[in-house]
Write a protein that holds these residues in place. Structure first.
Motif, mmCIF file in Angstrom:
data_model
loop_
_atom_site.group_PDB
_atom_site.id
_atom_site.type_symbol
_atom_site.label_atom_id
_atom_site.label_comp_id
_atom_site.label_asym_id
_atom_site.label_seq_id
_atom_site.Cartn_x
_atom_site.Cartn_y
_atom_site.Cartn_z
ATOM 1 N N GLY A 120 33.788 -28.541 48.333
ATOM 2 C CA GLY A 120 33.800 -29.038 46.973
ATOM 3 C C GLY A 120 35.150 -29.592 46.588
ATOM 4 O O GLY A 120 36.004 -29.847 47.447
ATOM 5 N N ASN A 121 35.360 -29.754 45.296
ATOM 6 C CA ASN A 121 36.584 -30.354 44.755
ATOM 7 C C ASN A 121 37.659 -29.264 44.649
ATOM 8 O O ASN A 121 37.784 -28.600 43.619
ATOM 9 N N VAL A 122 38.438 -29.108 45.701
ATOM 10 C CA VAL A 122 39.430 -28.038 45.766
ATOM 11 C C VAL A 122 40.540 -28.196 44.727
ATOM 12 O O VAL A 122 40.888 -27.233 44.034
ATOM 13 N N PRO A 123 41.143 -29.382 44.558
ATOM 14 C CA PRO A 123 42.172 -29.519 43.520
ATOM 15 C C PRO A 123 41.657 -29.166 42.129
ATOM 16 O O PRO A 123 42.375 -28.568 41.323
ATOM 17 N N ALA A 124 40.414 -29.541 41.844
ATOM 18 C CA ALA A 124 39.842 -29.194 40.542
ATOM 19 C C ALA A 124 39.700 -27.691 40.389
ATOM 20 O O ALA A 124 39.927 -27.143 39.311
ATOM 21 N N ALA A 125 39.328 -27.006 41.460
ATOM 22 C CA ALA A 125 39.202 -25.546 41.414
ATOM 23 C C ALA A 125 40.554 -24.889 41.173
ATOM 24 O O ALA A 125 40.657 -23.899 40.446
ATOM 25 N N ILE A 126 41.601 -25.444 41.790
ATOM 26 C CA ILE A 126 42.951 -24.912 41.587
ATOM 27 C C ILE A 126 43.349 -25.017 40.124
ATOM 28 O O ILE A 126 43.793 -24.051 39.500
ATOM 29 N N CYS A 127 43.169 -26.208 39.561
ATOM 30 C CA CYS A 127 43.552 -26.423 38.161
ATOM 31 C C CYS A 127 42.666 -25.637 37.208
ATOM 32 O O CYS A 127 43.151 -25.067 36.226
ATOM 33 N N ALA A 128 41.363 -25.586 37.480
ATOM 34 C CA ALA A 128 40.446 -24.870 36.593
ATOM 35 C C ALA A 128 40.774 -23.385 36.540
ATOM 36 O O ALA A 128 40.792 -22.774 35.465
ATOM 37 N N GLY A 129 41.061 -22.797 37.706
ATOM 38 C CA GLY A 129 41.429 -21.383 37.729
ATOM 39 C C GLY A 129 42.748 -21.130 37.026
ATOM 40 O O GLY A 129 42.904 -20.137 36.309
ATOM 41 N N SER A 130 43.701 -22.045 37.211
ATOM 42 C CA SER A 130 45.007 -21.889 36.565
ATOM 43 C C SER A 130 44.895 -22.013 35.052
ATOM 44 O O SER A 130 45.473 -21.222 34.302
ATOM 45 N N PHE A 131 44.139 -23.019 34.593
ATOM 46 C CA PHE A 131 43.957 -23.198 33.149
ATOM 47 C C PHE A 131 43.255 -21.997 32.543
ATOM 48 O O PHE A 131 43.591 -21.543 31.446
ATOM 49 N N SER A 132 42.250 -21.469 33.246
ATOM 50 C CA SER A 132 41.504 -20.318 32.736
ATOM 51 C C SER A 132 42.410 -19.096 32.611
ATOM 52 O O SER A 132 42.356 -18.375 31.606
ATOM 53 N N SER A 133 43.241 -18.863 33.618
ATOM 54 C CA SER A 133 44.155 -17.719 33.570
ATOM 55 C C SER A 133 45.148 -17.845 32.427
ATOM 56 O O SER A 133 45.438 -16.874 31.720
ATOM 57 N N LEU A 134 45.669 -19.055 32.252
ATOM 58 C CA LEU A 134 46.634 -19.287 31.178
ATOM 59 C C LEU A 134 45.972 -19.121 29.814
ATOM 60 O O LEU A 134 46.513 -18.452 28.921
ATOM 61 N N ALA A 135 44.778 -19.688 29.651
ATOM 62 C CA ALA A 135 44.065 -19.564 28.375
ATOM 63 C C ALA A 135 43.674 -18.118 28.099
ATOM 64 O O ALA A 135 43.666 -17.672 26.946
ATOM 65 N N GLY A 136 43.371 -17.370 29.167
ATOM 66 C CA GLY A 136 42.940 -15.982 28.995
ATOM 67 C C GLY A 136 44.010 -15.083 28.413
ATOM 68 O O GLY A 136 43.695 -14.079 27.752
ATOM 69 N N ILE A 137 45.281 -15.402 28.653
ATOM 70 C CA ILE A 137 46.359 -14.590 28.096
ATOM 71 C C ILE A 137 46.278 -14.571 26.568
ATOM 72 O O ILE A 137 46.592 -13.566 25.919
ATOM 73 N N VAL A 138 45.816 -15.672 25.996
ATOM 74 C CA VAL A 138 45.688 -15.771 24.536
ATOM 75 C C VAL A 138 44.263 -15.465 24.079
ATOM 76 O O VAL A 138 44.042 -14.669 23.160
ATOM 77 N N LEU A 139 43.272 -16.078 24.752
ATOM 78 C CA LEU A 139 41.889 -15.977 24.281
ATOM 79 C C LEU A 139 41.273 -14.604 24.489
ATOM 80 O O LEU A 139 40.509 -14.131 23.636
ATOM 81 N N THR A 140 41.579 -13.946 25.606
ATOM 82 C CA THR A 140 40.949 -12.647 25.879
ATOM 83 C C THR A 140 41.281 -11.606 24.808
ATOM 84 O O THR A 140 40.373 -10.958 24.278
ATOM 85 N N PRO A 141 42.551 -11.401 24.447
ATOM 86 C CA PRO A 141 42.813 -10.426 23.375
ATOM 87 C C PRO A 141 42.248 -10.848 22.028
ATOM 88 O O PRO A 141 41.809 -9.999 21.244
ATOM 89 N N LEU A 142 42.236 -12.158 21.737
ATOM 90 C CA LEU A 142 41.669 -12.612 20.470
ATOM 91 C C LEU A 142 40.161 -12.378 20.423
ATOM 92 O O LEU A 142 39.612 -11.935 19.407
ATOM 93 N N LEU A 143 39.482 -12.668 21.527
ATOM 94 C CA LEU A 143 38.047 -12.409 21.599
ATOM 95 C C LEU A 143 37.755 -10.914 21.540
ATOM 96 O O LEU A 143 36.784 -10.483 20.900
ATOM 97 N N ALA A 144 38.602 -10.114 22.197
ATOM 98 C CA ALA A 144 38.421 -8.665 22.153
ATOM 99 C C ALA A 144 38.597 -8.141 20.733
ATOM 100 O O ALA A 144 37.861 -7.251 20.282
ATOM 101 N N ALA A 145 39.576 -8.704 20.016
ATOM 102 C CA ALA A 145 39.783 -8.288 18.633
ATOM 103 C C ALA A 145 38.577 -8.623 17.775
ATOM 104 O O ALA A 145 38.194 -7.862 16.880
ATOM 105 N N SER A 146 37.941 -9.757 18.045
ATOM 106 C CA SER A 146 36.799 -10.191 17.241
ATOM 107 C C SER A 146 35.518 -9.452 17.594
ATOM 108 O O SER A 146 34.749 -9.060 16.712
ATOM 109 N N LEU A 147 35.275 -9.251 18.898
ATOM 110 C CA LEU A 147 33.987 -8.730 19.342
ATOM 111 C C LEU A 147 33.973 -7.228 19.591
ATOM 112 O O LEU A 147 32.930 -6.584 19.451
ATOM 113 N N LEU A 148 35.132 -6.674 19.976
ATOM 114 C CA LEU A 148 35.189 -5.237 20.255
ATOM 115 C C LEU A 148 35.719 -4.442 19.075
ATOM 116 O O LEU A 148 35.269 -3.338 18.806
ATOM 117 N N GLY A 149 36.715 -5.014 18.398
ATOM 118 C CA GLY A 149 37.274 -4.335 17.231
ATOM 119 C C GLY A 149 37.795 -2.954 17.575
ATOM 120 O O GLY A 149 38.357 -2.711 18.633
#
Length: 338
Positions: A120-149
């Motif tokens: 498959g598209n290996v460069p795209a997988a590299i960037c997609a995983g990197s973007f997801s990890s970077l976004a998760g640092i912010v989005l995961t705790p915010l989503l946890a605050a909203s959904l888990l409380g």
């Protein structure tokens, strides 16, 4: 089907925490060491992420938006729907862990490996995983605050600040120092890999020790574990189907569909464990159990899928000659894989 040796090490660490949990002063030392290990872990993540490659990857923005939507929108919606399995298959604490599992970012290494095997598209997988990890640092705790409380054990509003201090600040520091330390990290990749894995093992030991001291494992039975595995199997099957057929409906190429399927259907154990230790406190051991089980399940299933994809007649037609699919230029990536 592969059994990740690191999963065996994690299970061994869990067994050690069950037999010899950290108590008193030992627990305080382990907690402090765990906090420092998490900071080091994300500092190294920041150094390794190539800012230039990430910016180049933005050219393929439709693919990355699709992966992010799968990771931080579709997955959480399915996690909320799984509430219907309580109390028939899941206890409330196990459901909280399952919901947390749906909030963490995607993997990087395994997504790249399986995408490469499937041609498959290996460069795209590299960037997609990197973007997801970077976004998760912010989005995961915010989503946890909203959904888990406040339902998630020691989770509180200031946990978001803790995440910023323990994860985001070291990550940004790593990015800023990448110019001077990037070469050193690249040359000592194997040694620093032990630091990564050792840090996560320390986090697991600390979390499960605290869980043992507070007696949280008395809440889990063999029947509940079987129910959890059944729910996770359904979750993985749904996401694998949605990412594959949904990407086809969006008219992505075959190579891009492979990258979307493997990056959009996975959850990162390395990112999820440190976050859970911050967000859940004494309940972290139960919170990470669904993630640990899902991690092994996704590796086993995706290994089979990747090998089958590599034998597709279409794969042979679109791939460059030779077994090393990672060394070719992939259509639509805008970059050359390494």
């Amino acid at each position: 089907m592969p059994v990740d040796p690191y999963i065996l090490m994690l299970l061994g660490t869990v067994g050690l925490a069950a037999l010899v949990p950290a108590r008193g002063t030992g627990a305080e030392v382990a907690s402090g060491a765990s906090t420092a290990a998490i900071a080091v872990l994300f500092f190294l993540y920041g150094i390794r992420l190539s800012t230039r490659e990430a910016l180049d990857g933005l050219k393929h923005w439709r693919l990355h938006v699709t992966v992010l939507a799968c990771t931080f929108l579709v997955f959480p919606l399915l996690g909320l729907a799984a509430r219907g399995f309580v109390p028939v298959l899941l206890t409330d604490p196990l459901y909280q862990g399952l919901l947390f599992l749906t909030l963490v970012p995607s993997t990087i290494q395994s997504s790249i490996a399986f995408t490469s095997i499937a041609r498959g598209n290996v460069p795209a997988a590299i960037c997609a995983g990197s973007f997801s990890s970077l976004a998760g640092i912010v989005l995961t705790p915010l989503l946890a605050a909203s959904l888990l409380g406040g339902a998630a054990g020691g989770f509180a509003a200031d946990s978001v600040l803790q995440i910023v201090l323990q994860l985001l600040v070291p990550f940004v520091a790593g990015q800023l120092l990448r110019r001077w330390l990037g070469g050193f990290v690249a040359r000592h990749k194997k040694v620093l890999g032990f630091v990564d894995r050792g840090s996560i093992l320390l986090v697991v030991y600390t979390a499960f020790s605290e869980g043992m001291v507070h007696g949280v494992w008395h809440q889990v039975s063999a029947a509940r574990l079987a129910g959890l595995l059944a729910v996770e199997a359904v979750l993985l099957a749904v996401m694998l189907s949605l990412t594959w057929y949904g990407a086809r409906a969006l008219r992505f190429s075959r190579e891009d569909r492979i990258a979307i399927q493997f990056a959009g259907s996975k959850k990162s154990l390395a990112a999820g464990l440190p976050m859970a230790s911050v967000l859940f406190g004494a309940q972290a051991s139960l919170a990470v159990l669904p993630l640990m089980l899902f991690h092994q399940m996704q590796l086993m299933v995706c290994a089979v899928i990747a090998k089958r994809r590599s034998r597709d007649p279409v794969a042979a037609e679109v791939s460059a000659p030779g077994p090393d699919a990672g060394s070719r230029t992939v259509v639509g990536s805008g970059t050359r894989s390494r």
